[in-house]
Structure formats: C-alpha cells, structure tokens
Design a protein around this motif. Structure first.
Motif, PDB file in Angstrom:
ATOM      1  N   VAL A   1     101.026 105.765 117.401  1.00 41.13           N
ATOM      2  CA  VAL A   1     100.779 105.768 118.849  1.00 41.13           C
ATOM      3  C   VAL A   1      99.427 106.398 119.149  1.00 41.13           C
ATOM      4  O   VAL A   1      98.663 105.900 119.985  1.00 41.13           O
ATOM      5  CB  VAL A   1     101.917 106.514 119.584  1.00 41.13           C
ATOM      6  N   VAL A   2      99.106 107.489 118.456  1.00 41.64           N
ATOM      7  CA  VAL A   2      97.811 108.151 118.649  1.00 41.64           C
ATOM      8  C   VAL A   2      96.679 107.217 118.260  1.00 41.64           C
ATOM      9  O   VAL A   2      95.672 107.096 118.970  1.00 41.64           O
ATOM     10  CB  VAL A   2      97.749 109.468 117.846  1.00 41.64           C
ATOM     11  N   ILE A   3      96.842 106.508 117.142  1.00 41.25           N
ATOM     12  CA  ILE A   3      95.789 105.590 116.695  1.00 41.25           C
ATOM     13  C   ILE A   3      95.645 104.420 117.661  1.00 41.25           C
ATOM     14  O   ILE A   3      94.529 103.980 117.966  1.00 41.25           O
ATOM     15  CB  ILE A   3      96.065 105.124 115.251  1.00 41.25           C
TER      16      ILE A   3
ATOM     17  N   ALA B   1      92.302 101.899 121.923  1.00 42.98           N
ATOM     18  CA  ALA B   1      92.066 101.428 123.287  1.00 42.98           C
ATOM     19  C   ALA B   1      90.910 102.178 123.935  1.00 42.98           C
ATOM     20  O   ALA B   1      90.058 101.572 124.598  1.00 42.98           O
ATOM     21  CB  ALA B   1      93.340 101.585 124.118  1.00 42.98           C
ATOM     22  N   TRP B   2      90.857 103.506 123.741  1.00 41.58           N
ATOM     23  CA  TRP B   2      89.767 104.300 124.315  1.00 41.58           C
ATOM     24  C   TRP B   2      88.428 103.910 123.711  1.00 41.58           C
ATOM     25  O   TRP B   2      87.437 103.733 124.431  1.00 41.58           O
ATOM     26  CB  TRP B   2      90.023 105.792 124.084  1.00 41.58           C
TER      27      TRP B   2
ATOM     28  N   ILE C   1      85.334 102.329 125.841  1.00 38.81           N
ATOM     29  CA  ILE C   1      84.060 103.049 125.983  1.00 38.81           C
ATOM     30  C   ILE C   1      82.910 102.227 125.422  1.00 38.81           C
ATOM     31  O   ILE C   1      81.845 102.123 126.041  1.00 38.81           O
ATOM     32  CB  ILE C   1      84.154 104.431 125.308  1.00 38.81           C
ATOM     33  N   LEU C   2      83.115 101.620 124.245  1.00 36.12           N
ATOM     34  CA  LEU C   2      82.045 100.801 123.667  1.00 36.12           C
ATOM     35  C   LEU C   2      81.725  99.593 124.537  1.00 36.12           C
ATOM     36  O   LEU C   2      80.553  99.252 124.728  1.00 36.12           O
ATOM     37  CB  LEU C   2      82.439 100.353 122.256  1.00 36.12           C
TER      38      LEU C   2
ATOM     39  N   GLY D   1      76.755  97.107 120.624  1.00 38.76           N
ATOM     40  CA  GLY D   1      77.919  97.726 121.247  1.00 38.76           C
ATOM     41  C   GLY D   1      79.117  96.795 121.305  1.00 38.76           C
ATOM     42  O   GLY D   1      80.240  97.203 121.008  1.00 38.76           O
ATOM     43  N   TYR D   2      78.887  95.549 121.675  1.00 40.50           N
ATOM     44  CA  TYR D   2      79.988  94.590 121.701  1.00 40.50           C
ATOM     45  C   TYR D   2      80.515  94.324 120.293  1.00 40.50           C
ATOM     46  O   TYR D   2      81.718  94.166 120.090  1.00 40.50           O
ATOM     47  CB  TYR D   2      79.563  93.277 122.362  1.00 40.50           C
ATOM     48  N   GLY D   3      79.615  94.273 119.319  1.00 42.88           N
ATOM     49  CA  GLY D   3      80.048  94.095 117.931  1.00 42.88           C
ATOM     50  C   GLY D   3      80.918  95.250 117.455  1.00 42.88           C
ATOM     51  O   GLY D   3      81.945  95.046 116.798  1.00 42.88           O
ATOM     52  N   LEU D   4      80.521  96.478 117.793  1.00 48.60           N
ATOM     53  CA  LEU D   4      81.333  97.633 117.417  1.00 48.60           C
ATOM     54  C   LEU D   4      82.668  97.644 118.142  1.00 48.60           C
ATOM     55  O   LEU D   4      83.689  98.053 117.572  1.00 48.60           O
ATOM     56  CB  LEU D   4      80.568  98.925 117.688  1.00 48.60           C
ATOM     57  N   ALA D   5      82.687  97.186 119.383  1.00 44.96           N
ATOM     58  CA  ALA D   5      83.950  97.122 120.124  1.00 44.96           C
ATOM     59  C   ALA D   5      84.902  96.117 119.485  1.00 44.96           C
ATOM     60  O   ALA D   5      86.112  96.344 119.436  1.00 44.96           O
ATOM     61  CB  ALA D   5      83.691  96.761 121.584  1.00 44.96           C
ATOM     62  N   VAL D   6      84.350  95.031 118.978  1.00 41.72           N
ATOM     63  CA  VAL D   6      85.185  94.030 118.299  1.00 41.72           C
ATOM     64  C   VAL D   6      85.671  94.570 116.959  1.00 41.72           C
ATOM     65  O   VAL D   6      86.808  94.317 116.542  1.00 41.72           O
ATOM     66  CB  VAL D   6      84.399  92.710 118.120  1.00 41.72           C
TER      67      VAL D   6
END
Length: 109
Positions: free
Chosen positions: A38-40, A45-46, A50-51, A89-94
């Motif tokens: 659950v923490v992971i 999601a966070w 943010i990214l 940033g979008y790449g890291l979010a993916v």
C-alpha cells in the motif's frame, strides 16, 4: 487588562493540576501504518503526479518562450531546452511504476 489576567490565572491553574492518565495498559497497541504494498502504491501515485506536474510546467514554459521568442535564437534554444526537460519528466513519470517495482523487489514487498 483584568480579563487577560483572569484568563491567564485560570489557564495556569488548569495546567498546574496534574490529571490522571486514562490509558488501559492491558489493551493491545494498534499501529496505524499501512502494509508495504500500500505504501509503495501510494508512493507511485505521488511520484507520477509530481513528475507529470513538473513536466507540464516545463512544457508550458517552453511553449511560452517559443511563442515570445520573436526569432531570437537564444530564446528558441531556451524553449527547446524546456521541451527536452518536459520530455524527460514525462518519460520518468511513465517509468515510475517500473522503477518502483524494482524497489519493491529489492525490499521484498
């Protein structure tokens, strides 16, 4: 002035009188922490949010600099740099879910 002194005196009197603790020492202690999966999931999601928000900010700034460049090569290069940062940033979010799965595998969750 008298009201402030009276309120201060009442507060001091209430704080000076010790009160008995009402905790039950025989009751089991319940820890309010979540399980590791659950923490992971919450962390995932966070991080993704943010990214994505930061990448969107860079995308908007890049578009703003490109629109106001007026043919200035320095401004166009600055805008292109913002576009590259937004893409990163979008790449890291993916990739965030994949990276967090690796962390989960290392931690043992």
């Amino acid at each position: 002035m008298a009201q402030v002194l009276a309120a201060s005196a009442v507060t001091a009197a209430l704080l000076a009188v010790p009160s008995a603790a009402t905790a039950d020492p025989g009751a089991p202690v319940v820890v309010a922490a979540n399980a590791l999966p659950v923490v992971i999931a919450n962390l995932q999601a966070w991080v993704m949010g943010i990214l994505a928000a930061i990448a969107t900010l860079f995308l908007v700034l890049g578009g703003l600099f490109r629109a106001t460049a007026g043919g200035d090569p320095a401004q166009v290069d600055k805008a292109n740099g913002y576009f590259k940062n937004a893409l990163t940033g979008y790449g890291l979010a993916v990739l965030a879910p994949i990276l967090l799965e690796v962390v989960k595998g290392i931690v043992g969750g």
